[in-house]
Design a protein around this motif. Sequence first.
Motif, PDB file in Angstrom:
ATOM      1  N   LEU A  78       0.834  -1.208   0.000  1.00 30.10           N
ATOM      2  CA  LEU A  78       0.000   0.000   0.000  1.00 30.10           C
ATOM      3  C   LEU A  78       0.863   1.250   0.000  1.00 30.10           C
ATOM      4  N   LEU A  79       1.941   1.244   0.774  1.00 31.61           N
ATOM      5  CA  LEU A  79       2.825   2.408   0.815  1.00 31.61           C
ATOM      6  C   LEU A  79       3.487   2.636  -0.542  1.00 31.61           C
ATOM      7  N   VAL A  80       3.908   1.565  -1.203  1.00 35.88           N
ATOM      8  CA  VAL A  80       4.488   1.701  -2.541  1.00 35.88           C
ATOM      9  C   VAL A  80       3.441   2.258  -3.502  1.00 35.88           C
ATOM     10  N   ALA A  81       2.206   1.771  -3.385  1.00 32.61           N
ATOM     11  CA  ALA A  81       1.135   2.233  -4.263  1.00 32.61           C
ATOM     12  C   ALA A  81       0.858   3.729  -4.067  1.00 32.61           C
ATOM     13  N   ILE A  82       0.798   4.162  -2.807  1.00 30.82           N
ATOM     14  CA  ILE A  82       0.530   5.578  -2.528  1.00 30.82           C
ATOM     15  C   ILE A  82       1.680   6.446  -3.010  1.00 30.82           C
ATOM     16  N   MET A  83       2.914   6.020  -2.731  1.00 27.27           N
ATOM     17  CA  MET A  83       4.071   6.774  -3.217  1.00 27.27           C
ATOM     18  C   MET A  83       4.062   6.849  -4.745  1.00 27.27           C
ATOM     19  N   GLY A  84       3.780   5.707  -5.389  1.00 29.12           N
ATOM     20  CA  GLY A  84       3.726   5.683  -6.847  1.00 29.12           C
ATOM     21  C   GLY A  84       2.653   6.600  -7.390  1.00 29.12           C
ATOM     22  N   TYR A  85       1.531   6.666  -6.699  1.00 24.31           N
ATOM     23  CA  TYR A  85       0.443   7.533  -7.135  1.00 24.31           C
ATOM     24  C   TYR A  85       0.850   9.005  -7.079  1.00 24.31           C
ATOM     25  N   PHE A  86       1.492   9.401  -5.993  1.00 24.90           N
ATOM     26  CA  PHE A  86       1.910  10.799  -5.872  1.00 24.90           C
ATOM     27  C   PHE A  86       3.026  11.127  -6.863  1.00 24.90           C
ATOM     28  N   CYS A  87       3.876  10.173  -7.149  1.00 21.67           N
ATOM     29  CA  CYS A  87       4.881  10.389  -8.204  1.00 21.67           C
ATOM     30  C   CYS A  87       4.189  10.593  -9.549  1.00 21.67           C
ATOM     31  N   ALA A  88       3.142   9.800  -9.809  1.00 26.80           N
ATOM     32  CA  ALA A  88       2.415   9.936 -11.073  1.00 26.80           C
ATOM     33  C   ALA A  88       1.800  11.331 -11.196  1.00 26.80           C
ATOM     34  N   LEU A  89       1.217  11.828 -10.104  1.00 27.69           N
ATOM     35  CA  LEU A  89       0.649  13.176 -10.133  1.00 27.69           C
ATOM     36  C   LEU A  89       1.737  14.206 -10.401  1.00 27.69           C
ATOM     37  N   HIS A  90       2.893  14.025  -9.772  1.00 28.32           N
ATOM     38  CA  HIS A  90       4.020  14.955  -9.971  1.00 28.32           C
ATOM     39  C   HIS A  90       4.486  14.954 -11.422  1.00 28.32           C
ATOM     40  N   LEU A  91       4.385  13.804 -12.079  1.00 25.07           N
ATOM     41  CA  LEU A  91       4.814  13.684 -13.471  1.00 25.07           C
ATOM     42  C   LEU A  91       3.764  14.191 -14.452  1.00 25.07           C
ATOM     43  N   GLY A  92       2.599  14.575 -13.941  1.00 27.53           N
ATOM     44  CA  GLY A  92       1.537  15.019 -14.831  1.00 27.53           C
ATOM     45  C   GLY A  92       0.859  13.875 -15.555  1.00 27.53           C
ATOM     46  N   ALA A  93       0.824  12.709 -14.925  1.00 30.63           N
ATOM     47  CA  ALA A  93       0.222  11.530 -15.551  1.00 30.63           C
ATOM     48  C   ALA A  93      -1.273  11.731 -15.742  1.00 30.63           C
ATOM     49  N   CYS A  94      -1.800  11.178 -16.827  1.00 29.04           N
ATOM     50  CA  CYS A  94      -3.248  11.197 -17.035  1.00 29.04           C
ATOM     51  C   CYS A  94      -3.906  10.292 -15.987  1.00 29.04           C
ATOM     52  N   GLU A  95      -5.220  10.363 -15.888  1.00 21.98           N
ATOM     53  CA  GLU A  95      -5.926   9.621 -14.840  1.00 21.98           C
ATOM     54  C   GLU A  95      -5.678   8.116 -14.936  1.00 21.98           C
ATOM     55  N   GLU A  96      -5.761   7.570 -16.143  1.00 27.65           N
ATOM     56  CA  GLU A  96      -5.604   6.118 -16.295  1.00 27.65           C
ATOM     57  C   GLU A  96      -4.201   5.674 -15.916  1.00 27.65           C
TER      58      GLU A  96
END
Length: 402
Positions: free
Chosen positions: A221-239
């Motif tokens: 779960l911690l890896v998933a949350i960290m990965g999610y915030f990294c994705a937001l930082h990268l400007g990732a699309c929703e999918e």
Amino acid sequence: MMLTKNFIEFLYEAAHIQRWNDHIRPCGFTELDKQAHKMMILYVLARHEEDDHHAKLNWLVLIEGGIFEFLHRNVLTDIKPPVFHELMRVHGKDLNSWVYQELQRRIPEIEPAFMQRMQRYFDHQDEYLLEKKLLRAAHYLATQWEFELIYHFNQGLYGIEETRQAIESAIEDHYDLAGVQKLALKGKSSKFIDLIGQLRFQKRWAQSPRVPETSVMGHVLLVAIMGYFCALHLGACEERAVNDFLCGLFHDLPEVLTRDIISPIKRSVEGLDVLIKKIEERQVEEKILPLLPYSWHQDILYFTKNEFANKVVIDGEIKIVSSEELDSLYNVNGKGYKAVDGRVLKGCDHLAAFVEAWLSRRHGITSKHLEAGEQELREEYREKQIAGINFAQIFGAFPSIP
């Protein structure tokens, strides 16, 4: 929001929060593990709702809602459920306001846009009703899973039957959901939930004493949350952001069958890591996939095989791509690319392992394994950036411990 020391340490506080701590209970009942199990159950419920009831779900709301609820619960710590629900019923708005203020105090760098989405999620209960109902159902099902384990230890304890009835009543309120009905049948979906629940009891760094102890379940779960915030930082699309979270959440799923084999063992003999990976893949196909609908198999394999590679799906085929290609060609919703920032997730996986060792050593509980693990990872990431994310800076924010 970029990953920061304050935010990461706050996430790990959930590993200290003991659940059912006024009952006789086995190990593995922390808030962190409960929230991780809840999100895995949520995946099952959401997929069944899509398949059986043809629901059009907003997966970004499902995932962010889970994160919002995790942070909310982490602030309020271990308030007994009846008291918590009474407080929320009578003083919910004031309590939520205090939670927002506390989050901003403890994580000053938290982005205003994220906080605004969190406030809207809690303060506008009439929005995304189905997504919120799925999250509630996953919450109660994870609670029921815990309760069924401790019930036999606590029979005769005052109030235990009242607790059972309250949980069953809460789940009955969600019986119109396809996944809740499936789980009530105690068939293969229920067996999958039981199987993944065993990740709660598989301790990380099993050869070392550690504080706080964390399980494979909490780790993912911690890896998933960290990965999610990294994705937001990268400007990732929703999918892409959703896929990064789900890949992080399920990346260690094979370990429910093989247990957590530490890196030094994998590296001890040339080719051993490849053999272990092949064994994991075979076990997933033989023992996990049969517990899930056939239409889900490719997704589970996608999240568990070659999980730390940057990849997309084109015309049904998996293609390994660069970070630049992810940004320029495949960062698009609705095209079925299923883009995953695997290299970033690997950085998050290593960051989680590093923080596990660092936190224990800061608490004064150490071993040669923790010292070596922390030092090796610190050296590996001393000057490392991945996809433009400065992991060197994130690792460097955690000061060296003599």
